[in-house]
Scaffold this active site. Structure first.
Site, PDB file in Angstrom:
ATOM      1  N   LYS A  11       0.807  -1.439  -0.501  1.00 20.08           N
ATOM      2  CA  LYS A  11       0.530  -0.082  -0.227  1.00 20.08           C
ATOM      3  C   LYS A  11       1.146   1.257   0.110  1.00 20.08           C
ATOM      4  CE  LYS A  11      -4.025  -2.221   2.044  1.00 20.08           C
ATOM      5  NZ  LYS A  11      -5.127  -1.925   3.240  1.00 20.08           N
ATOM      6  N   TYR A  51     -12.518  -2.486  -2.442  1.00 19.87           N
ATOM      7  CA  TYR A  51     -12.980  -2.467  -1.439  1.00 19.87           C
ATOM      8  C   TYR A  51     -14.587  -2.659  -1.016  1.00 19.87           C
ATOM      9  CZ  TYR A  51      -8.346  -2.344   1.205  1.00 19.87           C
ATOM     10  OH  TYR A  51      -7.000  -2.478   1.409  1.00 19.87           O
ATOM     11  N   ASN A 123      -2.005   0.045   7.831  1.00 19.28           N
ATOM     12  CA  ASN A 123      -1.500  -1.764   7.446  1.00 19.28           C
ATOM     13  C   ASN A 123      -0.454  -1.866   6.888  1.00 19.28           C
ATOM     14  OD1 ASN A 123      -3.331  -2.440   5.448  1.00 19.28           O
ATOM     15  ND2 ASN A 123      -4.592  -3.131   7.931  1.00 19.28           N
ATOM     16  N   HIS A 126      -1.533  -5.171   1.500  1.00 15.81           N
ATOM     17  CA  HIS A 126      -2.784  -6.079   1.557  1.00 15.81           C
ATOM     18  C   HIS A 126      -2.895  -7.224   1.134  1.00 15.81           C
ATOM     19  CE1 HIS A 126      -7.115  -7.204  -0.108  1.00 15.81           C
ATOM     20  NE2 HIS A 126      -6.458  -7.894  -0.783  1.00 15.81           N
ATOM     21  N   GLU A 137     -10.298 -10.186  -6.169  1.00 21.87           N
ATOM     22  CA  GLU A 137      -9.073  -9.654  -6.836  1.00 21.87           C
ATOM     23  C   GLU A 137      -8.200  -9.958  -7.559  1.00 21.87           C
ATOM     24  OE1 GLU A 137      -9.398  -9.216  -1.438  1.00 21.87           O
ATOM     25  OE2 GLU A 137      -7.710  -9.588  -2.813  1.00 21.87           O
TER      26      GLU A 137
HETATM   27  P1  DAT Z   1      -8.030  -7.217   5.820  1.00 18.56           P
HETATM   28  O1  DAT Z   1      -7.089  -6.425   5.075  1.00 18.56           O
HETATM   29  O2  DAT Z   1      -7.085  -7.654   7.097  1.00 18.56           O
HETATM   30  O3  DAT Z   1      -8.338  -8.314   4.722  1.00 18.56           O
HETATM   31  P2  DAT Z   1     -10.712  -6.168   5.942  1.00 18.56           P
HETATM   32  O4  DAT Z   1     -10.419  -6.482   4.316  1.00 18.56           O
HETATM   33  O5  DAT Z   1     -11.523  -6.825   6.880  1.00 18.56           O
HETATM   34  O6  DAT Z   1      -9.205  -6.755   6.183  1.00 18.56           O
HETATM   35  O7  DAT Z   1     -10.360  -4.243   5.425  1.00 18.56           O
HETATM   36  C1  DAT Z   1      -9.554  -4.068   4.735  1.00 18.56           C
HETATM   37  C2  DAT Z   1      -8.927  -2.729   4.374  1.00 18.56           C
HETATM   38  O8  DAT Z   1     -10.003  -1.687   5.751  1.00 18.56           O
HETATM   39  C3  DAT Z   1      -8.121  -3.005   6.483  1.00 18.56           C
HETATM   40  O9  DAT Z   1      -6.687  -3.828   5.651  1.00 18.56           O
HETATM   41  C4  DAT Z   1      -7.837  -1.573   6.889  1.00 18.56           C
HETATM   42  C5  DAT Z   1      -9.607  -1.373   6.646  1.00 18.56           C
HETATM   43  N1  DAT Z   1     -10.108  -1.895   8.300  1.00 18.56           N
HETATM   44  C6  DAT Z   1     -10.411  -2.149   7.844  1.00 18.56           C
HETATM   45  N2  DAT Z   1     -11.698  -2.264   9.468  1.00 18.56           N
HETATM   46  C7  DAT Z   1     -10.760  -1.359   9.762  1.00 18.56           C
HETATM   47  C8  DAT Z   1     -11.381  -0.665  11.531  1.00 18.56           C
HETATM   48  N3  DAT Z   1     -11.758  -1.022  11.805  1.00 18.56           N
HETATM   49  N4  DAT Z   1     -11.100   0.575  11.200  1.00 18.56           N
HETATM   50  C9  DAT Z   1     -10.212   1.444  10.424  1.00 18.56           C
HETATM   51  N5  DAT Z   1     -10.049   0.378   8.766  1.00 18.56           N
HETATM   52  C10 DAT Z   1     -10.141  -0.617   9.018  1.00 18.56           C
HETATM   53 MG    MG Z   2      -9.356  -8.392   3.563  1.00 13.83          MG
END
Ligand code: DAT
Ligand code: MG
Length: 168
Positions: A11, A51, A123, A126, A137
């Protein structure tokens, strides 16, 4: 155990912090093979489709701005497809928990991620979280010709009068 593919994206925060090499070194511990790799300019459409499962979340717009590079001054990421046995979970183990504060400190997200004051999880990477997500994806981010393995079924099509750029 099944041969899987998984999409990894470094990212914009990972790029700004010059972490790409570091991240690839960590991911190499999984002993998988890279079957696709490229730098990508992230459009709003690409970000929103990637997303789309989070569209109802309060952080959705900020998440889109983040993956588009708007928080880090740059509209690019680097994307990789890894392949191998149990690839999805093996990569997720190295990547760590979604929330950098909950992530194991030795994981990529635990070591390099942060939460901004407005609550965005920056974070760093991805990684796909299921075979279904990985397929969606990988098909979103890569064309069949950009992968060195035939992963998913393809079909031939003739594209007429399509405007494209070639080297001048
Ligand atoms: P991951 O990237 O671990 O698969 P995800 O698909 O649930 O997690 O969410 C995609 C991204 O969205 C994640 O990398 C960071 C952001 N995100 C998810 N939950 C969040 C939250 N509660 N607060 C802020 N950002 C969040
Ligand atoms: Mg995810």
């Amino acid at each position: 155990m099944a041969i899987e593919q998984t999409l990894i994206i470094v990212k914009p925060d990972g790029l700004v912090k010059s972490l790409t090499g570091n991240i690839l070194s960590r991911l190499s511990e999984a002993k998988l093979i890279i079957v696709g790799a490229k730098a990508v300019r992230v459009s709003r459409e690409l970000a929103s489709t990637h997303y789309e499962h989070l569209i109802d979340k309060p952080f959705f717009q900020e998440l889109i701005d983040y993956i588009m590079g708007k928080l880090h001054g740059g509209n690019r990421v680097v994307a990789f497809v890894y392949q191998g046995e149990n690839a999805i979970q093996r990569i997720r183990d190295i990547v760590g928990h979604t929330d950098p504060e909950k992530a194991n400190p030795v994981s990529i997200r635990g070591a390099y991620g942060r939460i901004t004051t407005s609550g965005v999880f920056e974070n760093v990477v991805h990684a796909s979280s299921s075979p279904e997500d990985a397929e969606k994806e990988i098909k979103l981010w890569f064309q069949p010709s950009e992968l060195v393995e035939d992963i998913y079924p393809v079909k031939e099509t003739v594209v007429k009068e399509m405007k494209t750029l070639v080297w001048a």
